[in-house]
Design a protein around this motif. Structure first.
Motif, PDB file in Angstrom:
ATOM      1  N   ASP A  62       0.893  -1.321  -0.010  1.00  0.00           N
ATOM      2  CA  ASP A  62       0.280   0.019   0.056  1.00  0.00           C
ATOM      3  C   ASP A  62       1.034   1.447  -0.025  1.00  0.00           C
ATOM      4  OD1 ASP A  62      -1.978   1.660   0.046  1.00  0.00           O
ATOM      5  OD2 ASP A  62      -2.729   1.429   2.157  1.00  0.00           O
ATOM      6  N   LEU A  63       1.521   1.511  -1.186  1.00  0.00           N
ATOM      7  CA  LEU A  63       2.619   2.558  -1.323  1.00  0.00           C
ATOM      8  C   LEU A  63       2.078   4.026  -1.156  1.00  0.00           C
ATOM      9  CD1 LEU A  63       5.746   3.052  -1.421  1.00  0.00           C
ATOM     10  CD2 LEU A  63       5.334   2.968  -3.991  1.00  0.00           C
ATOM     11  N   PHE A  64       0.723   4.137  -1.617  1.00  0.00           N
ATOM     12  CA  PHE A  64       0.422   5.225  -1.446  1.00  0.00           C
ATOM     13  C   PHE A  64       0.151   5.849  -0.234  1.00  0.00           C
ATOM     14  CE2 PHE A  64      -3.104   8.428  -2.211  1.00  0.00           C
ATOM     15  CZ  PHE A  64      -2.629   9.199  -3.068  1.00  0.00           C
ATOM     16  N   THR A  65      -0.687   4.976   0.542  1.00  0.00           N
ATOM     17  CA  THR A  65      -0.978   5.403   2.014  1.00  0.00           C
ATOM     18  C   THR A  65       0.404   5.531   2.780  1.00  0.00           C
ATOM     19  OG1 THR A  65      -2.880   4.005   2.080  1.00  0.00           O
ATOM     20  CG2 THR A  65      -2.336   4.748   3.947  1.00  0.00           C
ATOM     21  N   THR A  66       1.423   4.723   2.516  1.00  0.00           N
ATOM     22  CA  THR A  66       2.711   4.865   3.039  1.00  0.00           C
ATOM     23  C   THR A  66       3.200   6.230   2.727  1.00  0.00           C
ATOM     24  OG1 THR A  66       3.001   2.569   3.013  1.00  0.00           O
ATOM     25  CG2 THR A  66       4.915   3.699   3.513  1.00  0.00           C
ATOM     26  N   LEU A  67       3.355   6.871   1.589  1.00  0.00           N
ATOM     27  CA  LEU A  67       3.956   7.943   1.330  1.00  0.00           C
ATOM     28  C   LEU A  67       3.154   8.799   1.881  1.00  0.00           C
ATOM     29  CD1 LEU A  67       4.810   7.578  -2.298  1.00  0.00           C
ATOM     30  CD2 LEU A  67       6.180   7.636  -0.453  1.00  0.00           C
ATOM     31  N   VAL A  68       1.876   9.004   1.937  1.00  0.00           N
ATOM     32  CA  VAL A  68       0.859  10.039   2.668  1.00  0.00           C
ATOM     33  C   VAL A  68       1.231  10.004   4.164  1.00  0.00           C
ATOM     34  CG1 VAL A  68      -1.555  10.653   3.359  1.00  0.00           C
ATOM     35  CG2 VAL A  68      -0.994   9.837   1.015  1.00  0.00           C
ATOM     36  N   ASP A  69       1.576   9.090   4.725  1.00  0.00           N
ATOM     37  CA  ASP A  69       1.835   8.817   6.390  1.00  0.00           C
ATOM     38  C   ASP A  69       3.334   9.322   6.613  1.00  0.00           C
ATOM     39  OD1 ASP A  69      -0.816   8.051   6.940  1.00  0.00           O
ATOM     40  OD2 ASP A  69      -0.485   5.790   6.815  1.00  0.00           O
ATOM     41  N   LEU A  70       4.161   9.448   5.785  1.00  0.00           N
ATOM     42  CA  LEU A  70       5.415   9.736   6.099  1.00  0.00           C
ATOM     43  C   LEU A  70       5.364  11.588   6.435  1.00  0.00           C
ATOM     44  CD1 LEU A  70       7.452   8.127   2.978  1.00  0.00           C
ATOM     45  CD2 LEU A  70       7.398   7.541   5.505  1.00  0.00           C
ATOM     46  N   LYS A  71       6.491  11.755   7.012  1.00  0.00           N
ATOM     47  CA  LYS A  71       6.695  13.194   7.591  1.00  0.00           C
ATOM     48  C   LYS A  71       6.867  13.999   6.118  1.00  0.00           C
ATOM     49  CE  LYS A  71       8.364  12.050  12.141  1.00  0.00           C
ATOM     50  NZ  LYS A  71       9.409  12.212  13.146  1.00  0.00           N
ATOM     51  N   LEU A  99       2.547  11.273  -7.597  1.00  0.00           N
ATOM     52  CA  LEU A  99       3.261  12.158  -6.462  1.00  0.00           C
ATOM     53  C   LEU A  99       2.360  13.302  -6.347  1.00  0.00           C
ATOM     54  CD1 LEU A  99       6.955  12.032  -7.776  1.00  0.00           C
ATOM     55  CD2 LEU A  99       5.848  10.710  -5.722  1.00  0.00           C
ATOM     56  N   ILE A 100       1.779  14.009  -7.381  1.00  0.00           N
ATOM     57  CA  ILE A 100       1.038  15.335  -7.034  1.00  0.00           C
ATOM     58  C   ILE A 100      -0.305  14.998  -6.174  1.00  0.00           C
ATOM     59  CG2 ILE A 100      -0.571  17.000  -8.181  1.00  0.00           C
ATOM     60  CD1 ILE A 100       1.575  17.177 -10.355  1.00  0.00           C
ATOM     61  N   GLY A 101      -0.828  13.720  -6.372  1.00  0.00           N
ATOM     62  CA  GLY A 101      -1.932  13.159  -5.807  1.00  0.00           C
ATOM     63  C   GLY A 101      -1.593  12.690  -4.448  1.00  0.00           C
ATOM     64  N   CYS A 102      -0.500  12.273  -3.951  1.00  0.00           N
ATOM     65  CA  CYS A 102       0.142  12.229  -2.559  1.00  0.00           C
ATOM     66  C   CYS A 102       0.277  13.421  -1.976  1.00  0.00           C
ATOM     67  CB  CYS A 102       1.269  11.473  -2.832  1.00  0.00           C
ATOM     68  SG  CYS A 102       2.057  11.180  -1.219  1.00  0.00           S
ATOM     69  N   MET A 103       0.645  14.434  -2.790  1.00  0.00           N
ATOM     70  CA  MET A 103       0.987  15.790  -2.182  1.00  0.00           C
ATOM     71  C   MET A 103      -0.218  16.562  -1.864  1.00  0.00           C
ATOM     72  SD  MET A 103       4.288  15.820  -1.758  1.00  0.00           S
ATOM     73  CE  MET A 103       4.664  17.690  -1.209  1.00  0.00           C
ATOM     74  N   PHE A 104      -1.374  16.391  -2.560  1.00  0.00           N
ATOM     75  CA  PHE A 104      -2.508  17.023  -2.283  1.00  0.00           C
ATOM     76  C   PHE A 104      -3.417  16.573  -1.370  1.00  0.00           C
ATOM     77  CE2 PHE A 104      -7.118  17.128  -3.320  1.00  0.00           C
ATOM     78  CZ  PHE A 104      -7.279  18.441  -3.408  1.00  0.00           C
ATOM     79  N   ILE A 105      -3.173  14.894  -1.193  1.00  0.00           N
ATOM     80  CA  ILE A 105      -3.928  14.280  -0.226  1.00  0.00           C
ATOM     81  C   ILE A 105      -3.220  14.650   1.155  1.00  0.00           C
ATOM     82  CG2 ILE A 105      -4.508  12.163   0.742  1.00  0.00           C
ATOM     83  CD1 ILE A 105      -6.241  12.588  -1.403  1.00  0.00           C
ATOM     84  N   LYS A 106      -2.096  14.860   1.131  1.00  0.00           N
ATOM     85  CA  LYS A 106      -1.310  15.068   2.456  1.00  0.00           C
ATOM     86  C   LYS A 106      -1.431  16.480   2.697  1.00  0.00           C
ATOM     87  CE  LYS A 106       3.132  14.483   4.821  1.00  0.00           C
ATOM     88  NZ  LYS A 106       2.487  13.652   5.622  1.00  0.00           N
ATOM     89  N   MET A 107      -1.807  17.677   1.804  1.00  0.00           N
ATOM     90  CA  MET A 107      -1.864  18.998   2.334  1.00  0.00           C
ATOM     91  C   MET A 107      -3.520  19.209   2.684  1.00  0.00           C
ATOM     92  SD  MET A 107       0.213  21.367  -0.335  1.00  0.00           S
ATOM     93  CE  MET A 107      -0.695  20.427  -1.794  1.00  0.00           C
ATOM     94  N   SER A 108      -4.371  18.183   2.147  1.00  0.00           N
ATOM     95  CA  SER A 108      -5.721  18.543   2.544  1.00  0.00           C
ATOM     96  C   SER A 108      -6.273  17.734   3.717  1.00  0.00           C
ATOM     97  CB  SER A 108      -6.551  17.915   1.354  1.00  0.00           C
ATOM     98  OG  SER A 108      -6.237  16.700   1.063  1.00  0.00           O
ATOM     99  N   GLN A 109      -5.453  16.978   4.318  1.00  0.00           N
ATOM    100  CA  GLN A 109      -5.471  16.236   5.481  1.00  0.00           C
ATOM    101  C   GLN A 109      -6.053  17.175   6.689  1.00  0.00           C
ATOM    102  OE1 GLN A 109      -2.356  13.788   6.405  1.00  0.00           O
ATOM    103  NE2 GLN A 109      -3.202  12.123   5.897  1.00  0.00           N
ATOM    104  N   PRO A 110      -7.367  16.711   7.444  1.00  0.00           N
ATOM    105  CA  PRO A 110      -7.805  17.721   8.321  1.00  0.00           C
ATOM    106  C   PRO A 110      -7.001  17.814   9.927  1.00  0.00           C
ATOM    107  CG  PRO A 110      -9.186  15.657   8.207  1.00  0.00           C
ATOM    108  CD  PRO A 110      -7.944  15.527   7.208  1.00  0.00           C
ATOM    109  N   LYS A 111      -5.799  17.246   9.846  1.00  0.00           N
ATOM    110  CA  LYS A 111      -5.081  17.328  11.140  1.00  0.00           C
ATOM    111  C   LYS A 111      -4.697  18.690  11.590  1.00  0.00           C
ATOM    112  CE  LYS A 111      -2.547  12.999  10.276  1.00  0.00           C
ATOM    113  NZ  LYS A 111      -1.318  12.366  10.317  1.00  0.00           N
ATOM    114  N   LYS A 112      -4.469  19.717  11.055  1.00  0.00           N
ATOM    115  CA  LYS A 112      -4.479  21.178  11.166  1.00  0.00           C
ATOM    116  C   LYS A 112      -5.855  21.709  11.722  1.00  0.00           C
ATOM    117  CE  LYS A 112       0.000  21.100  10.655  1.00  0.00           C
ATOM    118  NZ  LYS A 112       0.733  21.130  11.955  1.00  0.00           N
TER     119      LYS A 112
END
Length: 301
Positions: A63-72, A169-182
């Protein structure tokens, strides 16, 4: 008050438990006592590290996509830059190899000769042609000709590979930036939780509020008590999870969070705190984790 004295003894006073973010700890019995390790930090991060996984680490790659999203973020940016750099250098090398195999590099200035790619006579020019093609800049100085079938095939492969890399890669970055953690930074919990009488019942209470004007849609709150215990069969459970009723039966756990609300847990015969006194609550090791779920109105996350 007489009921409270029977429950907690003559030395009854309001008992507070320190809390912040998504987790709460009981107040330390002594200021000099060593601070206990939290299961959930004040910022909501769980202090859990997975060890002795062995061959199970390969599951992260499946599950490489989720792994990249979870990285710092620093690792995401490093992988982002590294992937594009390697892909660009590889594809530019392929164009240079085609020009080298066809002899275009030695005949670059021969006006009667038709090369595979016009005006490509070394590796930097091949790299610039690839960038112009990949980024659809199209300066027009370097262009592919119809006398090079291998170049046409490479161009099709480059287009497909570029689309896959961009989407991943762009999808991974977009998902990471749009996460509601902040968004959780503007959801405030009270500094302390208190045990006191409310509506004639002994109640554990804390407050939660929303600092933003945008609402939390379908907000729901839950409380988990993390406490080690031993079963009658002798089994030791180091992190047993018990549900604290904060209004599930009455619907009070469904929040309309337009103003600060007080969340209440009634300490009755069904509560895990029913058999605890004031003194035992100060020395008992447990943690209350508060989970606030909802949909961000502005983003739908």
């Amino acid at each position: 008050m007489s009921a409270l004295r029977r429950k907690f003894g003559d030395d009854y006073q309001v008992v507070t438990t320190s809390s912040s973010g998504s987790g709460f700890h009981q107040q330390q019995a002594s200021a000099h006592k060593k601070k206990r390790q939290r299961f959930v930090d004040k910022n909501g991060r769980c202090n859990v590290q997975h060890g002795n996984l062995g061959s199970e680490t390969s599951r992260y790659l499946s599950d490489l996509f989720t792994t990249l999203v979870d990285l710092k973020w620093r690792w995401n940016l490093f992988i982002f830059i590294l992937t594009y750099t390697v892909a660009w250098l590889f594809m530019a090398s392929m164009w240079w190899v085609i020009a080298y195999m066809r002899g275009d590099l030695n005949k670059a200035h021969d006006e009667k000769y038709t090369p595979c790619v016009a005006n490509v006579y070394n590796f930097p020019s091949a790299f610039l042609f690839f960038i112009e093609t990949e980024a659809t800049i199209g300066y027009g100085y370097r262009y592919i000709t119809d006398k090079c079938p291998e170049g046409i095939i490479l161009f099709l492969f480059q287009s497909i590979l570029g689309s896959i890399v961009d989407a991943f890669l762009i999808g991974c970055m977009f998902i990471k930036m749009s996460q509601p953690k902040k968004r959780a930074e503007t959801l405030m919990f009270s500094e302390h939780a208190a045990i006191s009488m409310r509506d004639g019942k002994l109640t554990l209470m804390f407050r939660v509020g929303n600092l933003r004007n945008s609402h939390m849609v379908s907000a729901q709150i839950r409380c988990k008590l993390l406490k080690s215990r031993q079963t009658p069969e002798g089994e030791f459970l180091p992190l047993d999870q018990l549900e604290l009723d904060v209004g599930f039966s009455t619907g009070a756990d469904q929040l309309f969070l337009v103003s600060p609300l007080t969340i209440c847990h009634v300490i009755d015969s069904k509560s895990p705190f029913y058999d605890l006194s004031q003194r035992s609550m100060q020395t008992e090791q447990f943690e209350i984790v508060v989970i606030l779920e909802g949909i961000v109105e502005t983003t739908g996350e």
